[in-house]
Design a protein around this motif. Sequence first.
Motif, PDB file in Angstrom:
ATOM      1  N   THR A  55       0.841  -1.196   0.000  1.00 31.66           N
ATOM      2  CA  THR A  55       0.000   0.000   0.000  1.00 31.66           C
ATOM      3  C   THR A  55       0.876   1.246   0.000  1.00 31.66           C
ATOM      4  OG1 THR A  55      -0.109   0.097   2.417  1.00 31.66           O
ATOM      5  CG2 THR A  55      -1.834  -1.155   1.274  1.00 31.66           C
ATOM      6  N   THR A  56       0.296   2.351  -0.402  1.00 32.49           N
ATOM      7  CA  THR A  56       0.976   3.643  -0.381  1.00 32.49           C
ATOM      8  C   THR A  56       0.073   4.673   0.290  1.00 32.49           C
ATOM      9  OG1 THR A  56       2.168   3.170  -2.441  1.00 32.49           O
ATOM     10  CG2 THR A  56       2.036   5.466  -1.747  1.00 32.49           C
ATOM     11  N   VAL A  57       0.506   5.206   1.395  1.00 30.04           N
ATOM     12  CA  VAL A  57      -0.247   6.214   2.131  1.00 30.04           C
ATOM     13  C   VAL A  57       0.104   7.591   1.580  1.00 30.04           C
ATOM     14  CG1 VAL A  57      -0.754   7.184   4.404  1.00 30.04           C
ATOM     15  CG2 VAL A  57      -0.112   4.769   4.175  1.00 30.04           C
ATOM     16  N   SER A  58      -0.890   8.398   1.263  1.00 32.06           N
ATOM     17  CA  SER A  58      -0.653   9.727   0.701  1.00 32.06           C
ATOM     18  C   SER A  58      -1.433  10.784   1.476  1.00 32.06           C
ATOM     19  CB  SER A  58      -1.070   9.777  -0.774  1.00 32.06           C
ATOM     20  OG  SER A  58      -0.298   8.883  -1.551  1.00 32.06           O
ATOM     21  N   LEU A  59      -0.738  11.845   1.823  1.00 32.02           N
ATOM     22  CA  LEU A  59      -1.351  12.988   2.492  1.00 32.02           C
ATOM     23  C   LEU A  59      -1.430  14.141   1.507  1.00 32.02           C
ATOM     24  CD1 LEU A  59      -2.313  14.585   5.030  1.00 32.02           C
ATOM     25  CD2 LEU A  59       0.114  15.115   5.452  1.00 32.02           C
ATOM     26  N   TYR A  60      -2.640  14.656   1.299  1.00 36.88           N
ATOM     27  CA  TYR A  60      -2.862  15.772   0.391  1.00 36.88           C
ATOM     28  C   TYR A  60      -3.355  16.993   1.159  1.00 36.88           C
ATOM     29  CZ  TYR A  60      -2.858  12.380  -3.470  1.00 36.88           C
ATOM     30  OH  TYR A  60      -2.522  11.404  -4.368  1.00 36.88           O
ATOM     31  N   LYS A  61      -2.903  18.163   0.724  1.00 36.39           N
ATOM     32  CA  LYS A  61      -3.433  19.421   1.249  1.00 36.39           C
ATOM     33  C   LYS A  61      -4.371  20.003   0.201  1.00 36.39           C
ATOM     34  CE  LYS A  61      -2.104  23.980   3.025  1.00 36.39           C
ATOM     35  NZ  LYS A  61      -2.860  23.839   4.281  1.00 36.39           N
ATOM     36  N   ILE A  62      -5.545  20.438   0.640  1.00 31.66           N
ATOM     37  CA  ILE A  62      -6.517  21.015  -0.283  1.00 31.66           C
ATOM     38  C   ILE A  62      -6.094  22.434  -0.643  1.00 31.66           C
ATOM     39  CG2 ILE A  62      -8.924  21.626  -0.648  1.00 31.66           C
ATOM     40  CD1 ILE A  62      -8.303  18.614  -0.429  1.00 31.66           C
ATOM     41  N   MET A  63      -6.042  22.704  -1.943  1.00 32.42           N
ATOM     42  CA  MET A  63      -5.677  24.032  -2.415  1.00 32.42           C
ATOM     43  C   MET A  63      -6.910  24.887  -2.693  1.00 32.42           C
ATOM     44  SD  MET A  63      -2.550  23.055  -5.014  1.00 32.42           S
ATOM     45  CE  MET A  63      -2.148  24.794  -5.313  1.00 32.42           C
ATOM     46  N   TYR A  64      -7.858  24.311  -3.454  1.00 38.63           N
ATOM     47  CA  TYR A  64      -9.085  25.022  -3.817  1.00 38.63           C
ATOM     48  C   TYR A  64     -10.248  24.049  -3.743  1.00 38.63           C
ATOM     49  CZ  TYR A  64      -5.375  27.756  -6.020  1.00 38.63           C
ATOM     50  OH  TYR A  64      -4.212  28.441  -6.261  1.00 38.63           O
ATOM     51  N   ALA A  65     -11.365  24.524  -3.200  1.00 34.24           N
ATOM     52  CA  ALA A  65     -12.541  23.670  -3.074  1.00 34.24           C
ATOM     53  C   ALA A  65     -13.783  24.552  -2.965  1.00 34.24           C
ATOM     54  CB  ALA A  65     -12.435  22.774  -1.838  1.00 34.24           C
ATOM     55  N   PRO A  66     -14.961  24.037  -3.348  1.00 34.35           N
ATOM     56  CA  PRO A  66     -16.192  24.804  -3.190  1.00 34.35           C
ATOM     57  C   PRO A  66     -16.536  24.978  -1.722  1.00 34.35           C
ATOM     58  CG  PRO A  66     -16.679  22.563  -3.864  1.00 34.35           C
ATOM     59  CD  PRO A  66     -15.200  22.716  -3.954  1.00 34.35           C
ATOM     60  N   SER A  67     -17.394  25.929  -1.441  1.00 34.73           N
ATOM     61  CA  SER A  67     -17.701  26.284  -0.056  1.00 34.73           C
ATOM     62  C   SER A  67     -18.320  25.136   0.722  1.00 34.73           C
ATOM     63  CB  SER A  67     -18.641  27.498  -0.024  1.00 34.73           C
ATOM     64  OG  SER A  67     -19.846  27.220  -0.729  1.00 34.73           O
ATOM     65  N   GLU A  68     -19.028  24.233   0.000  1.00 33.51           N
ATOM     66  CA  GLU A  68     -19.679  23.135   0.714  1.00 33.51           C
ATOM     67  C   GLU A  68     -18.690  22.062   1.154  1.00 33.51           C
ATOM     68  OE1 GLU A  68     -20.582  22.381  -3.746  1.00 33.51           O
ATOM     69  OE2 GLU A  68     -20.330  24.083  -2.381  1.00 33.51           O
ATOM     70  N   LEU A  69     -17.463  22.111   0.648  1.00 34.31           N
ATOM     71  CA  LEU A  69     -16.454  21.137   1.051  1.00 34.31           C
ATOM     72  C   LEU A  69     -15.430  21.841   1.932  1.00 34.31           C
ATOM     73  CD1 LEU A  69     -15.501  18.203   0.798  1.00 34.31           C
ATOM     74  CD2 LEU A  69     -14.078  18.921  -1.124  1.00 34.31           C
ATOM     75  N   GLN A  70     -15.731  21.926   3.203  1.00 34.75           N
ATOM     76  CA  GLN A  70     -14.876  22.610   4.159  1.00 34.75           C
ATOM     77  C   GLN A  70     -13.894  21.617   4.763  1.00 34.75           C
ATOM     78  OE1 GLN A  70     -14.678  25.913   4.863  1.00 34.75           O
ATOM     79  NE2 GLN A  70     -16.122  26.251   3.200  1.00 34.75           N
ATOM     80  N   MET A  71     -12.743  21.451   4.121  1.00 34.60           N
ATOM     81  CA  MET A  71     -11.708  20.576   4.652  1.00 34.60           C
ATOM     82  C   MET A  71     -10.349  21.110   4.242  1.00 34.60           C
ATOM     83  SD  MET A  71     -11.819  17.187   2.229  1.00 34.60           S
ATOM     84  CE  MET A  71     -11.375  17.264   0.489  1.00 34.60           C
ATOM     85  N   THR A  72      -9.331  20.723   4.989  1.00 35.29           N
ATOM     86  CA  THR A  72      -7.974  21.180   4.704  1.00 35.29           C
ATOM     87  C   THR A  72      -7.101  20.097   4.112  1.00 35.29           C
ATOM     88  OG1 THR A  72      -7.210  20.618   6.947  1.00 35.29           O
ATOM     89  CG2 THR A  72      -8.078  22.848   6.595  1.00 35.29           C
ATOM     90  N   HIS A  73      -7.392  18.822   4.407  1.00 35.22           N
ATOM     91  CA  HIS A  73      -6.544  17.720   3.966  1.00 35.22           C
ATOM     92  C   HIS A  73      -7.371  16.477   3.650  1.00 35.22           C
ATOM     93  CE1 HIS A  73      -3.731  20.273   6.219  1.00 35.22           C
ATOM     94  NE2 HIS A  73      -2.742  19.680   5.564  1.00 35.22           N
ATOM     95  N   THR A  74      -6.767  15.604   2.855  1.00 38.57           N
ATOM     96  CA  THR A  74      -7.273  14.242   2.685  1.00 38.57           C
ATOM     97  C   THR A  74      -6.105  13.271   2.835  1.00 38.57           C
ATOM     98  OG1 THR A  74      -6.948  14.213   0.279  1.00 38.57           O
ATOM     99  CG2 THR A  74      -9.094  14.947   1.105  1.00 38.57           C
ATOM    100  N   VAL A  75      -6.423  12.064   3.260  1.00 38.31           N
ATOM    101  CA  VAL A  75      -5.449  10.983   3.321  1.00 38.31           C
ATOM    102  C   VAL A  75      -6.013   9.811   2.536  1.00 38.31           C
ATOM    103  CG1 VAL A  75      -4.293   9.295   4.787  1.00 38.31           C
ATOM    104  CG2 VAL A  75      -4.478  11.656   5.545  1.00 38.31           C
ATOM    105  N   VAL A  76      -5.189   9.225   1.674  1.00 37.51           N
ATOM    106  CA  VAL A  76      -5.585   8.033   0.933  1.00 37.51           C
ATOM    107  C   VAL A  76      -4.453   7.022   1.007  1.00 37.51           C
ATOM    108  CG1 VAL A  76      -7.061   9.313  -0.673  1.00 37.51           C
ATOM    109  CG2 VAL A  76      -4.676   8.864  -1.271  1.00 37.51           C
ATOM    110  N   ILE A  77      -4.804   5.760   0.796  1.00 36.90           N
ATOM    111  CA  ILE A  77      -3.792   4.715   0.719  1.00 36.90           C
ATOM    112  C   ILE A  77      -4.052   3.897  -0.529  1.00 36.90           C
ATOM    113  CG2 ILE A  77      -2.802   2.661   1.774  1.00 36.90           C
ATOM    114  CD1 ILE A  77      -3.473   3.716   4.473  1.00 36.90           C
TER     115      ILE A  77
END
Length: 240
Positions: A55-77
């Motif tokens: 598996t590969t764990v990835s941490l992403y920082k949100i750069m641009y998103a619509p107002s209804e998606l209030q988040m700063t990061h996502t993590v995926v594997i």
Amino acid sequence: MKKSILALFLLFISLSYAQPNNRWSAYGFNVSVENEVKLMEHMNEYFSNHKTDGTTVSLYKIMYAPSELQMTHTVVITGSVDSMSENYDMSSIDDEWVEFATQVDKIVEPVFQGNGGRNFIFEDENKTYPYSVVTILDADNENLRKWRSNTRTLRTKYPRTKSSFSTGWISVGGPANGANAWFVNGYQSYRDYLTSFNDRQKFFKDNPDFVNEREELNENVDYSKFDMKMKFMRFLVKSW
């Protein structure tokens, strides 16, 4: 309670970008600016030593998103069916995991969870694409199948060089209600993202056969059955 659920499952998310790694789960959450470094330290310390094989764990920082998606990061594997199954095995929960989950639980606020799979990806394996635009949509299965078949055909016959492309399905959850599919355009640099429109126009001009074949194939797809639910841009902070 929600924070505990997020912390418990950060280890068990899987999103794949290359066969046979074609299953994914994802979590979006908020982290305050003062805790971003702390989150990175916790993740680096844990996943550098305890990541599930395959598996590969990835941490992403949100750069641009619509107002209804209030988040700063996502993590995926990223991972295959086998590696994801191992990742979800409850025997993975040990003292080190509990300590990691406890520390993460203190600094994150969950936004969404979801899982699904990937149909295919086109990319140069020798390059990285840290900037990516994620598009979430809802469409009927018949037209999705036709569109994916057309896309696979065109991308195979007329490869791109400056960007990557992947697409797949959403099984449960995700950042937008009622969505069942996604595609991701990846870029090697922010400049490539900014010039992507001009790059596409040049590609179309240089490849008239592509344009003609795309028009023919698209006649079989009813795009009125596609509903874009959300689009956001992210930056890859680090992968383990």
